[in-house]
Design an enzyme around this catalytic site. Structure first.
Site, PDB file in Angstrom:
ATOM      1  N   HIS A   5      36.419  20.980  53.866  1.00 37.25           N
ATOM      2  CA  HIS A   5      35.732  20.118  53.077  1.00 37.25           C
ATOM      3  C   HIS A   5      36.210  20.064  51.543  1.00 37.25           C
ATOM      4  O   HIS A   5      37.111  19.241  51.147  1.00 37.25           O
ATOM      5  CB  HIS A   5      34.239  20.222  53.028  1.00 37.25           C
ATOM      6  CG  HIS A   5      33.680  20.309  54.578  1.00 37.25           C
ATOM      7  ND1 HIS A   5      33.914  19.197  55.130  1.00 37.25           N
ATOM      8  CD2 HIS A   5      33.076  21.387  55.160  1.00 37.25           C
ATOM      9  CE1 HIS A   5      33.369  19.669  56.367  1.00 37.25           C
ATOM     10  NE2 HIS A   5      32.790  20.694  56.339  1.00 37.25           N
ATOM     11  N   ASP A  39      34.739  17.468  63.094  1.00 35.65           N
ATOM     12  CA  ASP A  39      33.490  18.556  62.441  1.00 35.65           C
ATOM     13  C   ASP A  39      32.378  18.283  63.669  1.00 35.65           C
ATOM     14  O   ASP A  39      32.200  18.965  64.646  1.00 35.65           O
ATOM     15  CB  ASP A  39      33.220  18.071  61.087  1.00 35.65           C
ATOM     16  CG  ASP A  39      32.431  19.006  60.500  1.00 35.65           C
ATOM     17  OD1 ASP A  39      31.845  19.897  60.972  1.00 35.65           O
ATOM     18  OD2 ASP A  39      32.422  18.918  59.332  1.00 35.65           O
TER      19      ASP A  39
HETATM   20  C1  NGQ Z   1      28.242  24.004  60.184  1.00 33.36           C
HETATM   21  N1  NGQ Z   1      28.612  21.933  59.065  1.00 33.36           N
HETATM   22  O1  NGQ Z   1      28.265  25.222  59.901  1.00 33.36           O
HETATM   23  O2  NGQ Z   1      28.123  23.446  61.223  1.00 33.36           O
HETATM   24  C2  NGQ Z   1      27.809  23.219  58.712  1.00 33.36           C
HETATM   25  C3  NGQ Z   1      26.578  23.195  58.177  1.00 33.36           C
HETATM   26  C4  NGQ Z   1      26.193  25.129  56.729  1.00 33.36           C
HETATM   27  C5  NGQ Z   1      29.374  21.275  57.992  1.00 33.36           C
HETATM   28  N2  NGQ Z   1      29.534  22.121  57.011  1.00 33.36           N
HETATM   29  C6  NGQ Z   1      25.715  24.453  58.012  1.00 33.36           C
HETATM   30  N3  NGQ Z   1      29.666  20.031  58.294  1.00 33.36           N
HETATM   31  O3  NGQ Z   1      27.265  24.786  56.032  1.00 33.36           O
HETATM   32  O4  NGQ Z   1      25.481  25.993  56.390  1.00 33.36           O
HETATM   33 ZN    ZN Z   2      32.049  22.730  59.791  1.00 31.92          ZN
END
Ligand code: NGQ
Ligand code: ZN
Length: 454
Positions: free
Chosen positions: A270, A321
């Site tokens: 990101h 993702d």
């Molecule tokens: C994840 N997903 O770990 O799946 C993360 C969200 C977080 C993205 N960053 C949860 N798209 O970052 O705590």
């Molecule tokens: Zn992720």
């Protein structure tokens, strides 16, 4: 030695006609020759392109794609989505994880992704206890990738805390939690399990600066040394930036560059909220920015400053993702479109020697994806894996375009999937748009969705 022949192909050296490709027993290209003979070779009908690495996946999230588009609160955000996601995580069995991943990886192959970096952080049972084999869920991912036939860089994730400065994890995170020692043990177990798989490898992964401490990062890096890729989520949401500032007086990317030797082993997933000085550090370090355009749009993250980053030679790749979309076309298109919407200008991502947007983003994502996966992929050249896709050469838009203009037609004009055939490591995995396992997997996946909805 199997040989293939394509009338039109994008090689590592550029566009070429009448190309003969020879593949060794291990699935690696041994010879790639333009203006060559087709004798004894299998003819490929269509336009031959390198397969795309997908540098960021959380496979289980495919099961909730489209379920979170329900307004529950006027301030719905990434963080309210995360609560729904934790709700899904709380229910999944190892069998369900494997079926979801197999279905997803088949969909990825059809979409043009021939390898994937799986950012794998669901480790324990639904009570947060390790399985009898602590590597159980990682092995499910590995099996799903081998039965789908997609290349895999498995990134077991170190996740210990809920926020900056080592805050204790919360209940929704119970399936994720490892200490540094139990994480290193997981790495050892998975390394031996993957050793026999020529298209699979292991990497290192920290969930985010919220989830690990500085001491954990240095302990893991000194224990593991070596050349494995290292992935981390960073600066995706403004709240993460604010919390990092409150904790350290530094922004996440600033903190990382001041405290860790970030180099070309790193994939910064990101990096949405990067200030100009952070963009310069990223570009100079040789790290890959892991851009996940459709998920970043879906979660309301923001727009990565790709124009300045590319101008400084910054490396990037694409990931699907949370899998709200599985399409190389859509990720690359939105990489360019996000920049246009922010700048109210057209044609943002190009190089001084390359005015064609499609070629700039396609080549960039191939190179950055291969680097982030740490695998010999991302191009058609001797020594690289025979990972490729074949576009429908009879599609009127493609039939009447040449070279880079053809890539622009595909990436900016197609509204149906033009990928007809896909090969990974010298084996056809998609023929005429179909995967051999797709019927069986679809019905198993349908049963999983039914069970999860109950
Ligand atoms: C994840 N997903 O770990 O799946 C993360 C969200 C977080 C993205 N960053 C949860 N798209 O970052 O705590
Ligand atoms: Zn992720």
């Amino acid at each position: 030695m199997p040989a293939f022949f394509a009338e039109r192909a994008l090689l590592a050296t550029g566009w070429a006609n009448n190309v003969r490709l020879e593949v060794g027993a291990d699935g690696t290209l041994t010879q790639v020759q333009a203006e060559a003979s087709a004798e004894g070779a299998e003819r490929i009908s269509g336009v031959l392109l390198p397969g795309m690495p997908n540098l960021h996946s959380h496979a289980f999230q495919r099961a909730m794609a489209g379920l979170a588009e329900v307004a529950s609160n006027p301030n719905d955000s990434f963080w309210t989505w995360r609560e729904l996601m934790y709700g899904m995580v709380g229910k999944l069995s190892p069998e369900q994880v494997e079926i979801i991943a197999r279905q997803l990886y088949i969909e990825m192959l059809k979409a043009g992704y021939t390898s994937v970096a799986e950012f794998h952080y669901v480790h324990h049972d639904t009570n947060g206890q390790p399985y009898a084999n602590p590597a159980e869920l990682g092995l499910s991912i590995s099996r799903a990738a081998s039965s789908a036939g997609i290349g895999l860089t498995l990134l077991p994730v170190l996740y210990s805390h809920s926020g900056f400065g080592g805050q204790p994890p919360n209940a929704g995170q119970r399936r994720f939690i490892h200490s540094t020692d139990s994480y290193l043990d997981l790495q050892t177990r998975l390394r031996s399990a993957l050793a026999g798989q020529s298209t699979q490898r292991l990497g290192l992964c920290f969930h985010s600066l919220r989830a690990v401490t500085a001491g954990q990062i240095s302990d893991v890096l000194s224990a593991e040394g070596g050349s494995a890729p290292i992935h981390i989520h960073i600066a995706e949401q403004q709240k993460e930036v604010d919390d990092c500032l409150a904790w350290s007086g530094r922004r996440p990317l600033q903190w990382l560059y001041e405290n860790v030797a970030v180099d070309n082993r790193w994939c910064l997933v990101h990096a949405t909220h990067a200030e100009p000085d952070e963009v310069a550090l990223m570009a100079a370090s040789g790290a890959v920015a892991g851009l996940c355009l459709t998920t970043e749009a879906n979660l309301g993250d923001g727009i990565f400053p790709a124009v300045g980053y590319l101008a400084q030679g910054g490396r990037f790749g694409i990931g699907s993702d949370s899998h709200v979309s599985l399409s190389v076309v859509e990720e690359l298109r939105w990489l360019e479109y996000g920049q246009r919407l922010r700048d109210t200008r057209r044609n943002r991502l190009y190089r001084s020697d390359q005015p064609m947007i499609g070629r700039t983003v396609f080549d960039g994502a191939l190179a950055g994806g291969a680097q982030a996966l740490g695998q010999p992929v991302g191009g058609l050249a001797p020594g690289l894996r025979a990972d490729w896709l074949v576009l429908d050469g009879e599609d009127p838009y493609l039939a009447n375009a040449q070279g880079d203009a053809l890539l622009n037609r595909w990436l900016f004009a197609s509204s149906e999937n033009l990928i007809r055939h896909v090969m990974v490591a010298g084996k056809w995995v998609i023929r005429e748009g179909r995967h051999l396992e797709e019927q069986r997997t679809k019905s198993e996946f349908s049963a999983v969705l039914r069970a999860l909805a109950a």
